[in-house]
Design a protein around this motif. Structure first.
Motif, PDB file in Angstrom:
ATOM      1  N   ALA A 274       0.833  -1.211   0.000  1.00  0.00           N
ATOM      2  CA  ALA A 274       0.000   0.000   0.000  1.00  0.00           C
ATOM      3  C   ALA A 274       0.864   1.255   0.000  1.00  0.00           C
ATOM      4  N   VAL A 275       1.921   1.245   0.796  1.00  0.00           N
ATOM      5  CA  VAL A 275       2.836   2.391   0.866  1.00  0.00           C
ATOM      6  C   VAL A 275       3.516   2.604  -0.486  1.00  0.00           C
ATOM      7  N   LEU A 276       4.014   1.526  -1.074  1.00  0.00           N
ATOM      8  CA  LEU A 276       4.739   1.637  -2.334  1.00  0.00           C
ATOM      9  C   LEU A 276       3.832   1.996  -3.513  1.00  0.00           C
ATOM     10  N   SER A 277       2.521   1.732  -3.375  1.00  0.00           N
ATOM     11  CA  SER A 277       1.590   2.062  -4.460  1.00  0.00           C
ATOM     12  C   SER A 277       1.381   3.560  -4.592  1.00  0.00           C
ATOM     13  N   GLY A 278       1.515   4.267  -3.471  1.00  0.00           N
ATOM     14  CA  GLY A 278       1.317   5.719  -3.485  1.00  0.00           C
ATOM     15  C   GLY A 278      -0.127   6.152  -3.484  1.00  0.00           C
ATOM     16  N   ASN A 279      -1.047   5.199  -3.405  1.00  0.00           N
ATOM     17  CA  ASN A 279      -2.476   5.545  -3.402  1.00  0.00           C
ATOM     18  C   ASN A 279      -2.940   5.898  -1.987  1.00  0.00           C
ATOM     19  N   ILE A 280      -3.631   7.001  -1.863  1.00  0.00           N
ATOM     20  CA  ILE A 280      -4.149   7.440  -0.562  1.00  0.00           C
ATOM     21  C   ILE A 280      -5.663   7.606  -0.683  1.00  0.00           C
ATOM     22  N   PHE A 281      -6.386   6.943   0.184  1.00  0.00           N
ATOM     23  CA  PHE A 281      -7.853   7.027   0.165  1.00  0.00           C
ATOM     24  C   PHE A 281      -8.313   8.134   1.111  1.00  0.00           C
ATOM     25  N   PHE A 282      -9.130   9.045   0.587  1.00  0.00           N
ATOM     26  CA  PHE A 282      -9.757  10.082   1.401  1.00  0.00           C
ATOM     27  C   PHE A 282     -11.269   9.825   1.434  1.00  0.00           C
ATOM     28  N   PRO A 283     -11.888   9.917   2.593  1.00  0.00           N
ATOM     29  CA  PRO A 283     -13.345   9.696   2.679  1.00  0.00           C
ATOM     30  C   PRO A 283     -14.115  10.666   1.793  1.00  0.00           C
ATOM     31  N   ASP A 284     -15.205  10.188   1.227  1.00  0.00           N
ATOM     32  CA  ASP A 284     -16.059  11.050   0.400  1.00  0.00           C
ATOM     33  C   ASP A 284     -16.805  12.065   1.267  1.00  0.00           C
ATOM     34  N   ASN A 285     -17.277  11.589   2.407  1.00  0.00           N
ATOM     35  CA  ASN A 285     -18.031  12.450   3.312  1.00  0.00           C
ATOM     36  C   ASN A 285     -17.055  13.049   4.326  1.00  0.00           C
ATOM     37  N   THR A 286     -16.622  14.275   4.085  1.00  0.00           N
ATOM     38  CA  THR A 286     -15.589  14.881   4.912  1.00  0.00           C
ATOM     39  C   THR A 286     -15.897  16.345   5.204  1.00  0.00           C
ATOM     40  N   PRO A 287     -15.558  16.820   6.402  1.00  0.00           N
ATOM     41  CA  PRO A 287     -15.764  18.234   6.713  1.00  0.00           C
ATOM     42  C   PRO A 287     -14.575  19.103   6.286  1.00  0.00           C
ATOM     43  N   PHE A 288     -13.534  18.468   5.714  1.00  0.00           N
ATOM     44  CA  PHE A 288     -12.299  19.198   5.416  1.00  0.00           C
ATOM     45  C   PHE A 288     -12.193  19.558   3.935  1.00  0.00           C
ATOM     46  N   PRO A 289     -11.590  20.706   3.635  1.00  0.00           N
ATOM     47  CA  PRO A 289     -11.484  21.151   2.244  1.00  0.00           C
ATOM     48  C   PRO A 289     -10.444  20.348   1.455  1.00  0.00           C
ATOM     49  N   GLN A 290     -10.577  20.381   0.140  1.00  0.00           N
ATOM     50  CA  GLN A 290      -9.668  19.673  -0.755  1.00  0.00           C
ATOM     51  C   GLN A 290      -8.213  20.129  -0.563  1.00  0.00           C
ATOM     52  N   GLU A 291      -8.030  21.383  -0.185  1.00  0.00           N
ATOM     53  CA  GLU A 291      -6.669  21.913  -0.005  1.00  0.00           C
ATOM     54  C   GLU A 291      -5.876  21.126   1.031  1.00  0.00           C
ATOM     55  N   LEU A 292      -6.540  20.648   2.082  1.00  0.00           N
ATOM     56  CA  LEU A 292      -5.846  19.843   3.099  1.00  0.00           C
ATOM     57  C   LEU A 292      -5.450  18.484   2.532  1.00  0.00           C
ATOM     58  N   HIS A 293      -6.316  17.897   1.719  1.00  0.00           N
ATOM     59  CA  HIS A 293      -5.974  16.645   1.056  1.00  0.00           C
ATOM     60  C   HIS A 293      -4.782  16.851   0.116  1.00  0.00           C
ATOM     61  N   ASP A 294      -4.772  17.991  -0.568  1.00  0.00           N
ATOM     62  CA  ASP A 294      -3.675  18.301  -1.493  1.00  0.00           C
ATOM     63  C   ASP A 294      -2.343  18.428  -0.746  1.00  0.00           C
ATOM     64  N   ILE A 295      -2.396  18.984   0.458  1.00  0.00           N
ATOM     65  CA  ILE A 295      -1.166  19.097   1.257  1.00  0.00           C
ATOM     66  C   ILE A 295      -0.647  17.713   1.622  1.00  0.00           C
ATOM     67  N   ILE A 296      -1.551  16.812   1.978  1.00  0.00           N
ATOM     68  CA  ILE A 296      -1.146  15.445   2.333  1.00  0.00           C
ATOM     69  C   ILE A 296      -0.503  14.741   1.140  1.00  0.00           C
ATOM     70  N   THR A 297      -1.108  14.874  -0.037  1.00  0.00           N
ATOM     71  CA  THR A 297      -0.519  14.226  -1.223  1.00  0.00           C
ATOM     72  C   THR A 297       0.788  14.901  -1.632  1.00  0.00           C
ATOM     73  N   PHE A 298       0.914  16.192  -1.358  1.00  0.00           N
ATOM     74  CA  PHE A 298       2.168  16.925  -1.582  1.00  0.00           C
ATOM     75  C   PHE A 298       3.287  16.360  -0.707  1.00  0.00           C
ATOM     76  N   ILE A 299       2.932  15.954   0.503  1.00  0.00           N
ATOM     77  CA  ILE A 299       3.920  15.407   1.445  1.00  0.00           C
ATOM     78  C   ILE A 299       4.225  13.941   1.148  1.00  0.00           C
ATOM     79  N   LEU A 300       3.186  13.150   0.884  1.00  0.00           N
ATOM     80  CA  LEU A 300       3.355  11.696   0.760  1.00  0.00           C
ATOM     81  C   LEU A 300       3.784  11.284  -0.651  1.00  0.00           C
TER      82      LEU A 300
END
Length: 328
Positions: A274-300
């Motif tokens: 899973a780590v080597l695949s680089g795929n990160i699952f984010f919940p569809d139902n979320t109170p957080f904006p896309q920008e926070l998800h983008d920061i996580i993918t920027f880091i990982l």
């Protein structure tokens, strides 16, 4: 005459026997650290190489956390001494401070003797960030974005201090929510410096690679471990960006209570793949904006050469924080 310590008070064998017969004795272990006595109240936690007890200084009744490391060899003792050294030299408001330390006994694998390292640390009654998130998860009580950003940026400042340490950068190598304590004011304190090491490591050959890979398997928690530590290349340079990967997992946990790879582990699937695949699952139902998800993918970033350094992470998060506050 043998002297026993019962709740911090001296007692000879006769007095001890009398209390035992009366059935009213609760014996607590007494420990002397550099001439100051402490009694053990309870076990707070255990790891693969150590345990942590809640102790109380007998004279002041003040409580502390006592990390105890059992050393079975001279090499174990050397590692414990190195951890004490890191505690003593690192001074930052978001990194735990060592109060006192000592090593008792002599470790020798040949004659099967052990020594024990005692590290006296502050006691944070709020517990760890892991404890805090677990309680909130039970009621799906998401953190406020402001709280997420405050906690994360403070942790990043501690990591920045390590990565910019002079004369040589230091990597923590086991950043995770269970290694962050919370003060009464909810300030995060990075702890457990037992995995700390020189950040930049040159790998020259299969033997070097296997040694680091084995060490990472022992000391770097799987669900926060960087991809390059799962399969160490025979000729490469490992640097402080192993910690950046862990920070990405921690930021995800601040949003959704767990590392993205805790979920994989709990399902019984391969964390490694899973780590080597680089795929990160984010919940569809979320109170957080896309920008926070983008920061996580920027880091990982799976490729460590594409992964940002700590200053880039702080800049990206600070810019988002500024925009978010302006919008609100």
């Amino acid at each position: 005459m043998t002297i026993h310590y019962v709740d911090g008070y001296k007692m000879n064998a006769l007095g001890l026997s009398t209390l035992l017969k009366m059935g009213c004795l609760c014996i607590r272990e007494s420990i002397d650290i550099n001439g100051i006595k402490y009694v053990v109240n309870e076990r707070l936690g255990e790891g693969g190489f150590s345990c942590v007890d809640l102790v109380e200084q007998t004279s002041t009744k003040k409580k502390f956390a006592l990390k105890r490391i059992t050393c079975h060899s001279i090499e174990d003792q050397k590692i414990a001494n190195q951890e004490i050294m890191y505690y003593k030299k690192l001074k930052h408001p978001n990194i735990i401070q060592l109060i006192d330390a000592c090593i008792k006994g002599s470790a020798d694998i040949v004659v099967q003797t052990t020594s024990e390292a005692y590290l006296l640390l502050p006691y944070y009654k709020r517990g760890t960030l892991h404890d805090y998130l677990t309680v909130r998860q039970s009621s799906t009580n998401y953190l406020d974005i402001r709280e997420v950003l405050r906690l994360f940026l403070d942790i990043c400042e501690a990591v920045k201090y390590l990565h910019n340490y002079s004369p040589e950068a230091i990597a923590h190598r086991d950043i995770k929510v269970a290694n962050v304590c919370l003060t009464d004011n909810m300030d995060p304190i990075l702890m457990d410096l037992g995995s700390c090491t020189t950040a930049k490591v040159q790998i020259c050959g299969v033997q070097d690679a296997q040694k680091l890979q084995d060490l990472a398997a022992e000391r770097c928690s799987m669900t926060y471990r960087a991809p390059e530590l799962f399969h160490v290349e025979s000729y490469c340079v490992i640097d402080q960006r192993t910690d950046i990967w862990s920070l990405g997992c921690l930021l995800y946990a601040l949003l959704y209570f767990k590392s993205p790879y805790d979920i994989i582990y709990e399902r019984g699937d391969s964390v490694n793949l899973a780590v080597l695949s680089g795929n990160i699952f984010f919940p569809d139902n979320t109170p957080f904006p896309q920008e926070l998800h983008d920061i996580i993918t920027f880091i990982l970033k799976v490729n460590s050469a594409e992964r940002p350094f700590i200053e880039d992470v702080i800049d990206r998060v600070t810019n988002f924080k500024r925009q978010f506050e302006f919008a609100v």
